[in-house]
Motif scaffolding. Structure first.
Motif, mmCIF file in Angstrom:
data_model
loop_
_atom_site.group_PDB
_atom_site.id
_atom_site.type_symbol
_atom_site.label_atom_id
_atom_site.label_comp_id
_atom_site.label_asym_id
_atom_site.label_seq_id
_atom_site.Cartn_x
_atom_site.Cartn_y
_atom_site.Cartn_z
ATOM 1 N N SER A 20 33.523 52.618 49.240
ATOM 2 C CA SER A 20 33.110 54.001 49.511
ATOM 3 C C SER A 20 34.172 54.743 50.316
ATOM 4 C CB SER A 20 31.783 54.007 50.273
ATOM 5 O OG SER A 20 30.778 53.365 49.512
ATOM 6 N N ARG A 21 34.720 54.062 51.297
ATOM 7 C CA ARG A 21 35.732 54.698 52.138
ATOM 8 C C ARG A 21 36.960 55.068 51.314
ATOM 9 N NH1 ARG A 21 36.981 50.814 56.390
ATOM 10 N NH2 ARG A 21 34.719 50.579 56.252
ATOM 11 N N PHE A 22 37.416 54.135 50.473
ATOM 12 C CA PHE A 22 38.558 54.414 49.591
ATOM 13 C C PHE A 22 38.259 55.596 48.680
ATOM 14 C CE2 PHE A 22 40.482 49.840 49.593
ATOM 15 C CZ PHE A 22 40.985 50.068 50.844
ATOM 16 N N MET A 60 41.386 57.750 47.113
ATOM 17 C CA MET A 60 42.268 56.756 46.514
ATOM 18 C C MET A 60 41.657 56.154 45.252
ATOM 19 S SD MET A 60 43.006 55.096 50.165
ATOM 20 C CE MET A 60 44.223 53.856 49.811
ATOM 21 N N LEU A 61 40.353 56.051 45.256
ATOM 22 C CA LEU A 61 39.651 55.457 44.113
ATOM 23 C C LEU A 61 38.541 56.388 43.641
ATOM 24 C CD1 LEU A 61 38.871 51.820 45.381
ATOM 25 C CD2 LEU A 61 40.881 52.575 44.108
ATOM 26 N N LYS A 96 50.015 51.426 50.392
ATOM 27 C CA LYS A 96 50.329 51.645 51.805
ATOM 28 C C LYS A 96 49.276 51.051 52.727
ATOM 29 C CE LYS A 96 52.984 55.895 51.588
ATOM 30 N NZ LYS A 96 52.562 57.302 51.460
ATOM 31 N N VAL A 97 48.060 50.928 52.216
ATOM 32 C CA VAL A 97 47.005 50.305 53.024
ATOM 33 C C VAL A 97 47.449 48.909 53.466
ATOM 34 C CG1 VAL A 97 44.656 49.375 52.987
ATOM 35 C CG2 VAL A 97 45.120 51.588 51.959
ATOM 36 N N VAL A 106 36.123 51.070 38.217
ATOM 37 C CA VAL A 106 36.982 51.574 39.295
ATOM 38 C C VAL A 106 38.212 52.249 38.691
ATOM 39 C CG1 VAL A 106 38.405 50.921 41.270
ATOM 40 C CG2 VAL A 106 36.220 49.778 40.882
ATOM 41 N N ARG A 107 38.460 53.454 39.138
ATOM 42 C CA ARG A 107 39.682 54.125 38.722
ATOM 43 C C ARG A 107 40.580 54.290 39.946
ATOM 44 N NH1 ARG A 107 42.225 57.973 36.114
ATOM 45 N NH2 ARG A 107 41.813 59.637 37.613
ATOM 46 N N ILE A 108 41.787 53.828 39.807
ATOM 47 C CA ILE A 108 42.728 53.957 40.915
ATOM 48 C C ILE A 108 43.420 55.301 40.791
ATOM 49 C CG2 ILE A 108 44.786 53.003 42.012
ATOM 50 C CD1 ILE A 108 43.925 50.274 41.016
ATOM 51 N N VAL A 109 43.107 56.191 41.716
ATOM 52 C CA VAL A 109 43.608 57.555 41.643
ATOM 53 C C VAL A 109 44.980 57.656 42.284
ATOM 54 C CG1 VAL A 109 43.172 59.951 42.318
ATOM 55 C CG2 VAL A 109 41.263 58.447 41.709
ATOM 56 N N ASP A 110 45.163 56.921 43.378
ATOM 57 C CA ASP A 110 46.413 57.018 44.129
ATOM 58 C C ASP A 110 46.931 55.624 44.480
ATOM 59 O OD1 ASP A 110 48.504 57.582 45.835
ATOM 60 O OD2 ASP A 110 47.458 59.184 46.890
#
Lengths: 256, 256
Positions: free
Chosen positions: A221-223, A228-229, A246-247, A236-240
């Motif tokens: 949820s935080r991501f 980012m997601l 970097k995390v 799940v789609r990785i947006v960034d």
DNA sequence: CGAAAAGTTGATTGTCTTCAAAACTGGTGG
DNA sequence: CCACCAGTTTTGAAGACAATCAACTTTTCG
């Protein structure tokens, strides 16, 4: 219960040539990822002679279980598995998620019996590699011998990485590392590098990452909040990607 | 700096027959624990022919380091090593402590270069097992081939155990498991089953167990208060093994 | 369709980490 | 021989992160 324990939950082993088309490493589309890597065409044909059976494993059923006699390695053709170990007191730990082209069963070699469970997370199919015959052939085919050694060494190195994750990373870092590893492996198999369908539950992800399922959910949820997601349950789609990478870099207090 | 990086920190490799007495697997007192397990006398003699060098490694110096080319496995003759992996950001994780009879270097096979550091925790000595020659011989000697596979499989299974520890156990459980594992291995080597001298710092124990050194120290103190251990820095006496074992059984809230 | 499983979110607690200071150890040089 | 110093260990106090407990929603599957 007249069936063998092994046969209770999955389809009966089927001869490879069933459908008329010869199913063998030689014309398997996983050639580049799986057991035949580095072998000549001739050598692959010899490998074909010992891979005589496949097994279909239904979702949620075991390929093998702790305590079962070891007699073969398994190359995953389709589907996804999880492997997990269980302590005497019942706690269990997911030790890995395996997909097409990857080998499971290496744990069984040392004591001639399996020490973990391998459970299909979706309907799957594996090639059965009888271990004694692999041993025989790898005495004659140096490339196969070396490949087997590499497969085992790769697993050791992978587990070093998991130990680093479990020993030093915080929840966000663990999940980021997990997702990045997953898409990377999916991409190598021709899937999207930004979109993935998780075949495992939050619980199973948590077990693998040493977190509780609530923590996994919260971290997703935080991501998502941070852009980012995009998360819709298993999708799940990785947006960034960059920010996700970097995390991993930013730790709170360096030990040095 | 005219010396090779390898040679900078340790004694030059020495031929085995230096002192007149032939030093070989055949008359090594680690025969039962080390590489020759399961081999006939004849086969051990063949193994002797490829183990031509030993290396002495001084305390705090590396046997090998991440990135170095892989060319041999090492069988520990005397001393203790730690292996550790390092993340890009500098964090590192101790992946194991190895003692007499154990094999290090398996991580290097997959990419032909080492992916972890192996550092001596005390002045130590190893036998060099050139990997290509091991490969050759194991094609002819089935028992050696199988033993090599078992060594690698055992390492995979060991790491599963560490993952279980890191993923599911609390600090007390981790330290108890660590100590019990250590004395068990020391006992197999003829040492006391209740007294042990730790060759590693609290920091290194903590890294292995995924804890900070302060937590390790506190947990030692708690065990001592409760009468399970006597702790004087590196010297640890296990006063009540049974209770130490029970620490592992009792988890707070079972997941089931 | 309905029950069970999986997932989300909030409030609170607990364990380990962090920060800090002091005590101990072992090796080195005056 | 003793003093000193760096590395190691112990212990305390405060803070952070993930776990736990709990309620609710959503999805899945027979």
């Amino acid at each position: 219960m007249t069936t063998l324990p092994d046969a209770a939950n999955d389809c009966p082993p089927s001869p490879l040539s069933l459908a008329g088309m010869k199913v063998a490493c030689s014309n398997c589309n996983l050639r580049e990822l799986c057991m035949p890597v580095g072998l000549s065409d001739q050598e692959i044909e010899r490998l074909d002679t010992l891979i005589t059976t496949r097994r279909k494993i239904k979702r949620k059923t075991p390929l093998f279980r702790t305590g079962e006699k070891f007699h073969a390695l398994y190359a995953i053709r389709t589907g996804v598995f999880k492997t997990s170990v269980t302590a005497e007191d019942g706690r269990d730990q997911v030790t890995g998620f395996q997909m097409a082209g990857e080998i499971v069963g290496l744990d069984g070699i040392v004591n001639d019996q399996h020490t973990c469970d391998a459970i299909a997370l979706e309907d799957s199919e594996v090639c059965v590699l009888p271990f004694d015959r692999i041993g025989e052939l790898s005495r004659e085919v140096g490339a196969l011998q070396h490949h087997l050694h590499r497969v085992m060494s790769r697993e050791i190195v992978r587990e070093h990485g998991v130990m680093l994750l479990l020993g030093t990373m915080r929840a966000e870092e663990r999940l980021a590392a997990f997702l990045l590893n997953l898409v990377q492996r999916l991409q190598a198999r021709g899937f999207s590098r930004s979109e993935l369908v998780l075949r495992m539950t939050r619980q199973e992800i948590g077990s693998y990452l040493g977190l509780k399922l609530e923590t996994v959910s919260r971290t997703f949820s935080r991501f998502a909040e941070e852009g980012m997601l995009e998360v819709h349950q298993r999708l799940v789609r990785i947006v960034d990607v960059e920010r996700l990478r970097k995390v991993l870099a930013q730790q709170p207090g360096s030990t040095f």
